[in-house]
Scaffold this motif. Sequence first.
Motif, PDB file in Angstrom:
ATOM      1  N   ASN A  42      45.268  -6.471  24.477  1.00  0.00           N
ATOM      2  CA  ASN A  42      46.617  -6.171  24.964  1.00  0.00           C
ATOM      3  C   ASN A  42      46.952  -4.683  24.937  1.00  0.00           C
ATOM      4  N   LEU A  43      46.149  -3.918  24.200  1.00  0.00           N
ATOM      5  CA  LEU A  43      46.406  -2.479  24.115  1.00  0.00           C
ATOM      6  C   LEU A  43      45.985  -1.739  25.387  1.00  0.00           C
ATOM      7  N   MET A  44      45.302  -2.420  26.289  1.00  0.00           N
ATOM      8  CA  MET A  44      44.848  -1.755  27.508  1.00  0.00           C
ATOM      9  C   MET A  44      46.015  -1.287  28.376  1.00  0.00           C
ATOM     10  N   VAL A  45      47.150  -1.957  28.275  1.00  0.00           N
ATOM     11  CA  VAL A  45      48.314  -1.494  29.031  1.00  0.00           C
ATOM     12  C   VAL A  45      48.741  -0.115  28.543  1.00  0.00           C
ATOM     13  N   TYR A  46      48.615   0.109  27.221  1.00  0.00           N
ATOM     14  CA  TYR A  46      48.938   1.418  26.667  1.00  0.00           C
ATOM     15  C   TYR A  46      47.852   2.436  27.000  1.00  0.00           C
ATOM     16  N   HIS A  47      46.646   1.940  27.212  1.00  0.00           N
ATOM     17  CA  HIS A  47      45.558   2.821  27.665  1.00  0.00           C
ATOM     18  C   HIS A  47      45.919   3.404  29.031  1.00  0.00           C
ATOM     19  N   ILE A  48      46.426   2.570  29.901  1.00  0.00           N
ATOM     20  CA  ILE A  48      46.823   3.037  31.238  1.00  0.00           C
ATOM     21  C   ILE A  48      47.984   4.020  31.139  1.00  0.00           C
ATOM     22  N   TYR A  49      48.977   3.690  30.329  1.00  0.00           N
ATOM     23  CA  TYR A  49      50.120   4.600  30.163  1.00  0.00           C
ATOM     24  C   TYR A  49      49.669   5.952  29.602  1.00  0.00           C
ATOM     25  N   THR A 123      39.428   8.788  38.010  1.00  0.00           N
ATOM     26  CA  THR A 123      38.623   7.566  38.157  1.00  0.00           C
ATOM     27  C   THR A 123      39.336   6.377  37.524  1.00  0.00           C
ATOM     28  N   GLY A 124      40.099   6.649  36.459  1.00  0.00           N
ATOM     29  CA  GLY A 124      40.836   5.565  35.812  1.00  0.00           C
ATOM     30  C   GLY A 124      41.891   4.949  36.706  1.00  0.00           C
ATOM     31  N   LEU A 125      42.369   5.697  37.671  1.00  0.00           N
ATOM     32  CA  LEU A 125      43.373   5.164  38.589  1.00  0.00           C
ATOM     33  C   LEU A 125      42.823   4.006  39.420  1.00  0.00           C
ATOM     34  N   PHE A 126      41.505   4.009  39.634  1.00  0.00           N
ATOM     35  CA  PHE A 126      40.882   3.006  40.498  1.00  0.00           C
ATOM     36  C   PHE A 126      39.989   2.033  39.727  1.00  0.00           C
ATOM     37  N   ALA A 127      39.891   2.203  38.415  1.00  0.00           N
ATOM     38  CA  ALA A 127      38.968   1.411  37.612  1.00  0.00           C
ATOM     39  C   ALA A 127      39.509   0.018  37.313  1.00  0.00           C
ATOM     40  N   ASN A 128      38.621  -0.859  36.835  1.00  0.00           N
ATOM     41  CA  ASN A 128      39.026  -2.190  36.378  1.00  0.00           C
ATOM     42  C   ASN A 128      38.023  -2.675  35.350  1.00  0.00           C
ATOM     43  N   ASP A 129      38.457  -3.576  34.482  1.00  0.00           N
ATOM     44  CA  ASP A 129      37.556  -4.104  33.453  1.00  0.00           C
ATOM     45  C   ASP A 129      37.034  -5.491  33.811  1.00  0.00           C
ATOM     46  N   GLU A 130      37.279  -5.915  35.057  1.00  0.00           N
ATOM     47  CA  GLU A 130      36.803  -7.209  35.566  1.00  0.00           C
ATOM     48  C   GLU A 130      37.378  -8.384  34.789  1.00  0.00           C
ATOM     49  N   TYR A 134      43.641  -3.359  35.516  1.00  0.00           N
ATOM     50  CA  TYR A 134      43.319  -2.669  36.756  1.00  0.00           C
ATOM     51  C   TYR A 134      44.102  -1.356  36.828  1.00  0.00           C
ATOM     52  N   GLY A 135      43.443  -0.314  37.331  1.00  0.00           N
ATOM     53  CA  GLY A 135      44.110   0.965  37.499  1.00  0.00           C
ATOM     54  C   GLY A 135      45.228   0.863  38.521  1.00  0.00           C
ATOM     55  N   PRO A 136      46.207   1.760  38.464  1.00  0.00           N
ATOM     56  CA  PRO A 136      47.367   1.705  39.364  1.00  0.00           C
ATOM     57  C   PRO A 136      47.000   1.740  40.845  1.00  0.00           C
ATOM     58  N   LEU A 137      45.876   2.372  41.198  1.00  0.00           N
ATOM     59  CA  LEU A 137      45.474   2.487  42.604  1.00  0.00           C
ATOM     60  C   LEU A 137      44.255   1.627  42.932  1.00  0.00           C
ATOM     61  N   TYR A 138      43.989   0.639  42.086  1.00  0.00           N
ATOM     62  CA  TYR A 138      42.828  -0.231  42.278  1.00  0.00           C
ATOM     63  C   TYR A 138      42.807  -0.870  43.659  1.00  0.00           C
ATOM     64  N   THR A 145      33.593   0.108  45.336  1.00  0.00           N
ATOM     65  CA  THR A 145      33.999   1.468  44.967  1.00  0.00           C
ATOM     66  C   THR A 145      34.644   1.487  43.598  1.00  0.00           C
ATOM     67  N   SER A 146      35.481   0.490  43.315  1.00  0.00           N
ATOM     68  CA  SER A 146      36.112   0.405  42.009  1.00  0.00           C
ATOM     69  C   SER A 146      35.082   0.267  40.897  1.00  0.00           C
ATOM     70  N   ILE A 147      34.047  -0.514  41.147  1.00  0.00           N
ATOM     71  CA  ILE A 147      32.991  -0.694  40.138  1.00  0.00           C
ATOM     72  C   ILE A 147      32.268   0.623  39.876  1.00  0.00           C
ATOM     73  N   ARG A 148      31.965   1.370  40.942  1.00  0.00           N
ATOM     74  CA  ARG A 148      31.281   2.659  40.774  1.00  0.00           C
ATOM     75  C   ARG A 148      32.157   3.653  40.009  1.00  0.00           C
ATOM     76  N   LEU A 149      33.427   3.689  40.344  1.00  0.00           N
ATOM     77  CA  LEU A 149      34.337   4.603  39.653  1.00  0.00           C
ATOM     78  C   LEU A 149      34.552   4.187  38.205  1.00  0.00           C
ATOM     79  N   THR A 150      34.542   2.889  37.958  1.00  0.00           N
ATOM     80  CA  THR A 150      34.666   2.395  36.586  1.00  0.00           C
ATOM     81  C   THR A 150      33.473   2.838  35.743  1.00  0.00           C
TER      82      THR A 150
END
Length: 225
Positions: A42-49, A123-130, A134-138, A145-150
Amino acid sequence: MAQKTDREAGQVQIWDLPTRIFHWALVAFVGGCFVTAKLGGNLMVYHIYSGLMVLGLLLFRMVWGVVGSRTARFSHFVRGPRAAWQYARSLTGSHPQHVLGHNPLGGWSIVAMLLALVIQATTGLFANDEIFTYGPLYSMVSEATSIRLTEIHRLNQGVIAGLVGLHLLAVLFYLGVKRENLIMPMINGRKPGSPSPKTELKTPPLWVALLVLAFAAASVYFIGW
């Protein structure tokens, strides 16, 4: 007893307040990014912030590096390879070159750090943890592309950790070997020296820093929220 002036105390102002606030805020939010990434869940939301805050700080620093006070400007501390090499050689002697602000060698380490953080934040803007983060611009890029940037985002963590480690080692080297405290100047803005008109630090009006901050904040809000 009246408080001594910088001239009376043998102090030189080398860092303006916006630069110092930027430095410690960056330390806090980059640290927050690393902690939340490692703990996950659940801390991943704070990771994005935290990542968006880092992006905002970087935008501020890019602009402040052009319009800020002399020592904060890239034109002041980004020197050529020859200047960096000459400074590095001077460190082997008892009297290294005296530089106000970042030295030619440290200047390049700052550029490397900022570049690595820009890569990480973008890169974090487009990343995802599957899973569910998900990044704000995923949604603006393809899944491939998202996988490569991740992957770049993950690998670059090690680069940043290495640069931070080198930075800390340099601070300890100056403190223990050269007897020069680099931490206090980033807190109070001053270091021992002989004040003169040549070394006087002229800082832009506060409204300039606030305007740059507003630009950075608005940009991040538009991207992430």
